[in-house]
Design a protein around this motif. Structure first.
Motif, short mmCIF file in Angstrom:
data_model
loop_
_atom_site.label_atom_id
_atom_site.label_comp_id
_atom_site.label_asym_id
_atom_site.label_seq_id
_atom_site.Cartn_x
_atom_site.Cartn_y
_atom_site.Cartn_z
N ALA A 108 32.49 46.32 64.64
CA ALA A 108 31.31 45.56 64.22
C ALA A 108 30.10 46.49 64.06
O ALA A 108 29.23 46.25 63.22
N LEU A 109 30.06 47.55 64.85
CA LEU A 109 28.97 48.53 64.73
C LEU A 109 29.26 49.56 63.65
O LEU A 109 28.33 50.03 62.97
N LEU A 110 30.53 49.92 63.49
CA LEU A 110 30.89 51.03 62.60
C LEU A 110 31.02 50.63 61.13
O LEU A 110 30.69 51.43 60.25
N GLU A 111 31.50 49.42 60.86
CA GLU A 111 31.74 49.03 59.46
C GLU A 111 30.48 49.13 58.59
O GLU A 111 30.55 49.63 57.47
N PRO A 112 29.31 48.68 59.05
CA PRO A 112 28.12 48.82 58.21
C PRO A 112 27.72 50.28 57.95
O PRO A 112 26.92 50.55 57.05
N LEU A 113 28.28 51.20 58.71
CA LEU A 113 27.93 52.62 58.59
C LEU A 113 29.05 53.41 57.93
O LEU A 113 29.02 54.64 57.91
N ARG A 114 30.01 52.72 57.36
CA ARG A 114 31.25 53.36 56.91
C ARG A 114 31.02 54.52 55.95
O ARG A 114 31.70 55.55 56.03
N THR A 160 38.50 58.93 59.00
CA THR A 160 39.42 58.97 60.13
C THR A 160 38.91 58.17 61.33
O THR A 160 39.71 57.81 62.20
N VAL A 161 37.63 57.90 61.37
CA VAL A 161 37.09 57.05 62.45
C VAL A 161 37.77 55.70 62.45
O VAL A 161 38.01 55.10 63.51
N ASP A 194 22.27 58.41 63.98
CA ASP A 194 20.94 57.91 64.34
C ASP A 194 20.97 56.40 64.57
O ASP A 194 20.32 55.89 65.50
N SER A 195 21.73 55.69 63.75
CA SER A 195 21.81 54.24 63.90
C SER A 195 22.49 53.86 65.21
O SER A 195 22.04 52.95 65.93
N LEU A 196 23.56 54.55 65.56
CA LEU A 196 24.26 54.24 66.80
C LEU A 196 23.42 54.60 68.02
O LEU A 196 23.46 53.89 69.04
#
Length: 615
Positions: free
Chosen positions: A376-382, A388-389, A530-532
């Motif tokens: 949910a946190l990573l998909e918008p930052l794909r 590989t993440v 930076d977003s994370l």
């Protein structure tokens, strides 16, 4: 007098009144990241101390390299170890809570549930070492001088500080940006060192100096021998010696640090009794060196104690500012040339495990594929993270053969990565790019004891076709080159917090990437990172925090910004049997407290002198 007091109260009410109708105002003796405090108001002392610990004696240890300054908060110069002991803060932490602070110079903190501001009510008895009072104006000055003249990391830390103002002599208010990292900004304010405004009216804060600074802390300077040794003496007139947060602490009369240019010389000096306490980080010495006569006689105690903190982030760090490291395949290939398994068996006596996470040995370490909460946190930052993440488990370094430093299987795989990245082997065996430029890197280090580790690594890199060299410099040169990012690869270790937050801006944040002297040694500058970090700063529960940290961990690992080295989730310590402590086998989770909660046993010291074990 009463009129003046009434006016002060009205001013204070005016400062907080606009929010009282909207949200609850909290007034407490302490503050924690997620709101829970272990110790109630009026507690007598921290549970892990001996409230009756005797005062006296010297605690002596060692430092690596050299120093030329007693100014630990500026970029200029190399500050002496422990030189922060001069200064008190508004609040202080405990060793048995990961994210709590209790009143020191401030007896109370007041803040709204949103944490958009914090008011600290200061103790009127707080004094600098010259007897002058510690005031709110001094706190304001401390913020302003750190912002304007302090280490670059403070400008990053203070990004979300809107204003700092003295409401009266004993009341200071910090106001924060509404969209800032509100969860911990009040605690960042509470932890700022407090300087005397009057003292610095005639001194330049930005200039390094060996003049002992004026502070309000428990210790002042005893003596200094530039570059060789420094010691601090406990103040008999310390204003806060009987506060609950200090009971059973600051037990040594003298804190002393002896400096040495290399680890082996320092170890030999310890054996000879030049200093009394040593934490051992060199596996060769730990495995083979601690059988000297003082150990055999019992004069020196040798112990391994558990370390409840994340294991630390230690590795060879790439300078991503260098064009040769732009391609992550190059970085991954260079990492594969480090044969940890061989080093652990041949050099480390098998006592270490391989690090793969930036939060090794903690519940924040990324494992396997990302969870639904992480996704949910990573998909918008794909678009900003390696694919590989999402498609592979969190990156773990290649496992090499322990029997041969040059594991051909792993080196062949690394070579294919370099080929794919456009680095082909030339006629002289050195890889070049399409423009004919060689793949040349320098591994920089300041420790002779690391040569046995770096030299085999460099040899493997050369087998891979990399024109690699190892350059050893002295400690001062190393620090200066790292400050200016004048390196290809360096070794560095970070002690990561159990409650990560705003400090991550300085280590991985884009704003710090090109700030000279910042902790972002690799030069990470990535939108997703930076977003994370912002998500971590704003997490409202520990579960959400751990999810966000795990997501950041897997992104950083997939970016190959370092070559992870090794860890051991324990403290290896040795000391002459004149020190005692309030615990037996298990230290508080946040540290051993050797400088603060241990104490000196005069009878044992006399017995050691009588036996000839020490002078």
């Amino acid at each position: 007098m009463l009129v003046a007091l009434g006016m002060a109260c009205l001013l204070l009410l005016a400062a907080v009144a606009p929010l009282r109708a909207e949200e609850r105002i909290i007034r407490a003796h302490g503050i924690s990241t997620f709101g829970d405090l272990k110790y109630p108001e009026g507690f007598a002392h921290f549970d892990y101390v001996n409230p009756d610990a005797p005062k006296g004696g010297t605690f002596s240890t060692w430092g690596f390299g050299t120093f030329d300054s007693l100014s630990p908060y500026i970029l200029k110069g190399n500050a002496a170890a422990l030189s922060t002991v001069f200064f008190d803060t508004l609040m202080t932490g405990s060793l048995d809570e990961p994210d709590a602070m209790y009143g020191l110079v401030a007896h109370t903190i007041e803040y709204p549930e949103s944490r958009e501001w914090a008011i600290f009510h200061m103790r009127p008895e707080a004094r600098f070492a010259d007897g002058t009072p510690v005031t709110a104006q001094d706190v304001v000055f401390s913020y302003e001088v750190l912002r304007d003249k302090g280490q670059p990391a403070y400008r990053v830390l203070f990004k979300d500080f809107k204003s700092v103002e003295a409401i009266d002599d004993l009341t200071v208010k910090f106001t924060f940006n509404a969209d800032g990292a509100l969860r911990e900004l009040a605690m960042s304010a509470a932890g700022l060192p407090i300087f005397s405004r009057a003292y610095y009216e005639t001194r330049d804060f930005a200039e390094s100096t060996l003049e002992p600074p004026l502070g309000s802390g428990a210790y002042t300077l005893d003596r200094v021998d530039p570059g060789r040794s420094v010691s601090y003496k406990r103040r008999d007139d310390y204003w806060a010696r009987d506060l609950n947060v200090n009971v059973g602490q600051n037990n040594f009369d003298i804190l002393q640090v002896e400096y040495f240019a290399d680890y082996t010389t320092a170890f030999e000096a310890f054996k000879a009794g030049a200093y009394m306490y040593r934490e051992e980080f060199m596996s060769l010495l730990w495995a083979t060196g601690y059988d000297f006569p003082a150990v055999q006689s019992g004069a020196v105690k040798v112990e391994t104690l558990p370390d409840g903190r994340p294991a630390g982030t230690q590795g060879f760090w790439f300078n991503l500012r260098r064009p040769i490291f732009e391609d992550p395949r190059v970085r991954q290939a260079i990492g594969m040339a480090f044969n940890f398994e061989w080093a652990n068996e041949s050099l480390f006596y098998g006592i270490y495990a391989r690090t793969d996470s930036f939060w090794e040995n903690s519940t924040m370490q990324a494992v396997g594929l990302p969870s639904e909460a992480e996704l949910a946190l990573l998909e918008p930052l794909r678009e900003h993270v390696p694919e590989t993440v999402f498609s592979e488990p969190a990156f773990t370094p290649a496992v090499s053969s322990p029997d041969n430093v040059a594991d051909r299987r792993v080196l062949r795989a690394a070579g294919r990565l370099l080929e794919d990245a456009g680095w082909t082997v030339g006629a002289d065996g050195i890889r070049v790019n399409a423009a004919g430029q060689p793949l040349r890197i320098e591994v920089l280090n300041d420790s002779a004891s690391f040569e046995r580790i770096i030299n085999p690594y460099v040899e493997n890199l050369r087998r891979l076709g990399v024109d690699a060299v190892y350059t050893r410099v002295d400690s001062a040169q190393s620090q200066e080159r790292e400050k200016k990012f004048d390196f290809d690869i360096v070794t560095r270790r970070y002690s990561m917090s159990q409650t990560p937050g705003i400090e991550l801006r300085g280590i991985f944040g884009g704003e710090a990437a090109d700030v000279e002297g910042s902790n972002n040694i690799a030069g990470v500058n990535n939108v997703a990172v930076d977003s994370l970090i912002k998500t971590i700063e704003n997490a409202t529960t520990r579960e959400d925090l751990e999810t966000a940290v795990s997501a950041l961990d897997r992104v950083l690992r997939a970016m190959h910004i370092w070559v992870p080295q090794w860890y051991k989730g324990e403290h290896n310590i040795a000391y002459f049997d004149m020190y005692e402590r309030p615990y037996t086998d298990t230290p508080p989770p946040n540290g051993m407290g050797e400088l603060s909660i241990w104490w000196f046993n005069a009878d044992k010291a006399q017995a050691l002198r009588a036996s000839g074990a020490i002078r």
